[in-house]
Scaffold this motif. Structure first.
Motif, mmCIF file in Angstrom:
data_model
loop_
_atom_site.group_PDB
_atom_site.id
_atom_site.type_symbol
_atom_site.label_atom_id
_atom_site.label_comp_id
_atom_site.label_asym_id
_atom_site.label_seq_id
_atom_site.Cartn_x
_atom_site.Cartn_y
_atom_site.Cartn_z
ATOM 1 N N TRP A 1 0.827 -1.211 0.000
ATOM 2 C CA TRP A 1 0.000 0.000 0.000
ATOM 3 C C TRP A 1 0.863 1.265 0.000
ATOM 4 O O TRP A 1 0.353 2.363 0.187
ATOM 5 N N ALA A 2 2.163 1.131 -0.202
ATOM 6 C CA ALA A 2 3.071 2.292 -0.148
ATOM 7 C C ALA A 2 2.642 3.376 -1.139
ATOM 8 O O ALA A 2 2.636 4.565 -0.808
ATOM 9 N N GLY A 3 2.282 2.970 -2.346
ATOM 10 C CA GLY A 3 1.895 3.950 -3.355
ATOM 11 C C GLY A 3 0.700 4.781 -2.909
ATOM 12 O O GLY A 3 0.640 5.987 -3.158
ATOM 13 N N GLU A 4 -0.245 4.154 -2.225
ATOM 14 C CA GLU A 4 -1.444 4.866 -1.776
ATOM 15 C C GLU A 4 -1.146 5.815 -0.632
ATOM 16 O O GLU A 4 -1.741 6.881 -0.527
ATOM 17 N N LEU A 5 -0.243 5.424 0.250
ATOM 18 C CA LEU A 5 0.022 6.245 1.424
ATOM 19 C C LEU A 5 1.099 7.298 1.169
ATOM 20 O O LEU A 5 1.323 8.170 1.993
ATOM 21 N N LEU A 6 1.758 7.183 0.026
ATOM 22 C CA LEU A 6 2.828 8.135 -0.313
ATOM 23 C C LEU A 6 2.554 8.700 -1.707
ATOM 24 O O LEU A 6 3.404 8.668 -2.591
ATOM 25 N N ARG A 7 1.346 9.240 -1.877
ATOM 26 C CA ARG A 7 0.898 9.651 -3.206
ATOM 27 C C ARG A 7 1.761 10.714 -3.868
ATOM 28 O O ARG A 7 2.050 10.638 -5.054
ATOM 29 N N ASP A 8 2.167 11.729 -3.118
ATOM 30 C CA ASP A 8 2.908 12.839 -3.731
ATOM 31 C C ASP A 8 4.409 12.716 -3.541
ATOM 32 O O ASP A 8 5.158 13.665 -3.716
ATOM 33 N N PHE A 9 4.848 11.535 -3.214
ATOM 34 C CA PHE A 9 6.226 11.303 -2.823
ATOM 35 C C PHE A 9 7.164 11.348 -4.037
ATOM 36 O O PHE A 9 8.304 11.778 -3.947
ATOM 37 N N GLY A 10 6.685 10.887 -5.193
ATOM 38 C CA GLY A 10 7.516 10.923 -6.394
ATOM 39 C C GLY A 10 8.269 9.634 -6.679
ATOM 40 O O GLY A 10 8.939 9.513 -7.699
ATOM 41 N N VAL A 11 8.189 8.667 -5.775
ATOM 42 C CA VAL A 11 8.817 7.372 -6.041
ATOM 43 C C VAL A 11 7.725 6.419 -6.521
ATOM 44 O O VAL A 11 6.654 6.346 -5.927
ATOM 45 N N GLU A 12 8.027 5.715 -7.595
ATOM 46 C CA GLU A 12 7.029 4.791 -8.113
ATOM 47 C C GLU A 12 7.223 3.395 -7.516
ATOM 48 O O GLU A 12 8.347 2.871 -7.515
ATOM 49 N N PHE A 13 6.150 2.832 -6.993
ATOM 50 C CA PHE A 13 6.167 1.460 -6.482
ATOM 51 C C PHE A 13 5.301 0.610 -7.408
ATOM 52 O O PHE A 13 4.152 0.958 -7.665
ATOM 53 N N THR A 14 5.856 -0.469 -7.911
ATOM 54 C CA THR A 14 5.086 -1.366 -8.767
ATOM 55 C C THR A 14 4.761 -2.627 -7.971
ATOM 56 O O THR A 14 5.676 -3.307 -7.495
ATOM 57 N N VAL A 15 3.479 -2.888 -7.810
ATOM 58 C CA VAL A 15 3.067 -4.081 -7.059
ATOM 59 C C VAL A 15 2.909 -5.229 -8.046
ATOM 60 O O VAL A 15 2.240 -5.095 -9.073
ATOM 61 N N ARG A 16 3.573 -6.345 -7.730
ATOM 62 C CA ARG A 16 3.501 -7.521 -8.607
ATOM 63 C C ARG A 16 2.869 -8.686 -7.872
ATOM 64 O O ARG A 16 3.244 -9.001 -6.737
#
Ligand SMILES: Cc1cc2nc3c(=O)[nH]c(=O)nc-3n(C[C@H](O)[C@H](O)[C@H](O)COP(=O)(O)OP(=O)(O)OC[C@H]3O[C@@H](n4cnc5c(N)ncnc54)[C@H](O)[C@@H]3O)c2cc1C
Length: 376
Positions: free
Chosen positions: A203-218
């Motif tokens: 859930w990192a992408g959802e909780l760090l929306r404006d962070f600028g790092v892309e997390f790809t969930v596989r």
């Protein structure tokens, strides 16, 4: 409203370790997770995780792995649970493969006990494995497997014993920093604390929306098979990681056999998904695909298919972790993006997070995990 020293968001593999290490160092800790303790909807379930120190991913990880193995032993002692099975580990590939060159480089740089085996020697020592003539292996006697569920349970148990307040089935919807602290809004309430630790897994992408790092969930599937020759040949068996032509797969001994059969999985591939939208059904085609590949290298596997369970990798662009203070929010510490190889580090990640929260710095080498590399 109670004010805490620190709130830990996410009580999976990493958050449970962080909550324990923080509480043990005297912090007033609130841990929050959206699911029940030791659930199977994130990345820390399935009965086994490989741990090894001749780390093909890079020698910069090795000091952390040396410490992690010490902490696994401490965790077993302090929790009274058996978590680590030291069954040895074998990494197989062609001599020029990353699996071999990377493992050898790390083993040599840090004097990790190991043996190099040619194909004939692999077959003689490990009759379940059928390497081709040009394949070699690094055997690491100190490698093995750890229990993800047992580890989360142990860390939660010890965190609670040290006074941490642990809230389960409570989802965090918002977090923000304010003068003098952080504010977290959940499905139940609002909480404030001096500091916030984010261990949200997929859930990192959802909780760090404006962070600028892309997390790809596989989406990655764990499969259990009953070997055609019975489990006996897999009882005294190392964990293995095998780099084939265009794929890498890995597997475990029959450590829970006969109940559980033998587990195998692909490390490569896996389709992109979201943590709430992941398809949890495993198709017959997927079972067929892994069975075909595994049979090529371990002819008595697969045998009969028993069951499968989906899991999630949370990848960064370079498949290394994000463990650092938040670059823009000094009160927030991040531990995410573990890219499918984080579990073996869990206890040392907990220790590092506690250092970052309490001391503002850590003596552990974590430069590799600075998110600045991904923001450029
Ligand atoms: C199939 C598979 C095989 C693997 N094999 C290995 C291996 O052999 N060796 C190895 O070292 N690593 C392995 N890994 C990787 C390792 O398991 C992960 O890196 C590790 O489990 C990640 O832990 P985590 O704490 O980041 O995530 P999780 O354990 O998923 O924890 C994240 C937690 O955050 C909670 N959360 C998220 N958002 C919210 C919210 N808004 N509110 C409240 N709670 C929230 C979630 O509910 C969850 O409990 C494997 C992973 C998979 C999937």
């Amino acid at each position: 409203m109670t004010h805490y020293d620190v709130i830990v968001l996410g009580l999976g593999g990493m958050g449970s370790a962080a909550a324990y290490r923080l509480a043990r160092r005297g912090q007033r800790v609130l841990g929050v997770d959206q699911f029940a303790p030791v659930h199977n909807r994130g990345s820390s379930h399935g009965g086994s995780r490989i741990t090894r120190q001749a780390y093909l991913e890079g020698p910069e990880y090795v000091p952390l792995l040396l410490r992690a193995h010490e902490l696994w032993a401490d965790l077993e002692r302090d929790s009274g649970r058996r978590l680590f099975t030291r069954c040895g580990g074998i990494m197989v590939g062609t001599a020029g493969s990353r699996t071999i060159t990377g493992s050898v480089a790390s083993a040599r740089a840090f004097g990790i006990p190991h043996e190099l085996l040619d194909a004939a020697e692999i077959r003689r020592r490990f009759p379940t494995l059928a390497p081709s003539a040009d394949e070699v292996a690094l055997y690491e006697p100190g490698a093995g497997l750890v229990s993800p569920e047992g580890s989360v349970a142990a860390h939660l148990q010890l965190a609670a014993r040290c006074g941490a307040e642990l809230h389960h089935e409570e989802k965090v919807f918002t977090w923000s920093t304010m003068v003098g602290g952080v504010r977290v809004g959940t499905s139940h309430s609002y909480y404030t604390a001096d500091r916030l630790v984010l261990c949200p897994g997929a859930w990192a992408g959802e909780l760090l929306r404006d962070f600028g790092v892309e997390f790809t969930v596989r989406r990655q599937v764990q499969y259990w098979f009953a070997p055609s020759g019975g489990v006996a040949g897999f009882r005294q068996h190392p964990v293995y990681l095998w780099e084939g032509d265009g794929y890498t797969f890995y597997g475990f001994p029959a450590h829970n056999a006969p109940a559980d059969g033998v587990k195998v999985a692909f490390h490569t591939g896996g389709r992109a998904c979201t943590p709430d939208g992941i398809d949890r059904t495993v198709s017959a085609e997927e079972v067929h695909e892994i069975a075909t590949v595994v049979e090529r290298h371990l002819p008595t596997l697969p045998g009969a298919f028993l069951r499968a369970a989906t899991c999630m990798y949370t990848d960064t662009a370079d498949e290394s972790f994000v463990v650092a203070p938040h670059p823009d929010e000094e009160r927030v510490v991040l531990a995410c993006g573990f890219s499918g190889h984080g579990f073996k580090f869990a206890p040392v990640i907990g220790e590092i997070v506690a250092d970052l929260v309490i001391d503002g710095a850590t003596a552990h080498p974590i430069a590799r995990f600075d998110p600045a590399r991904l923001l450029a």
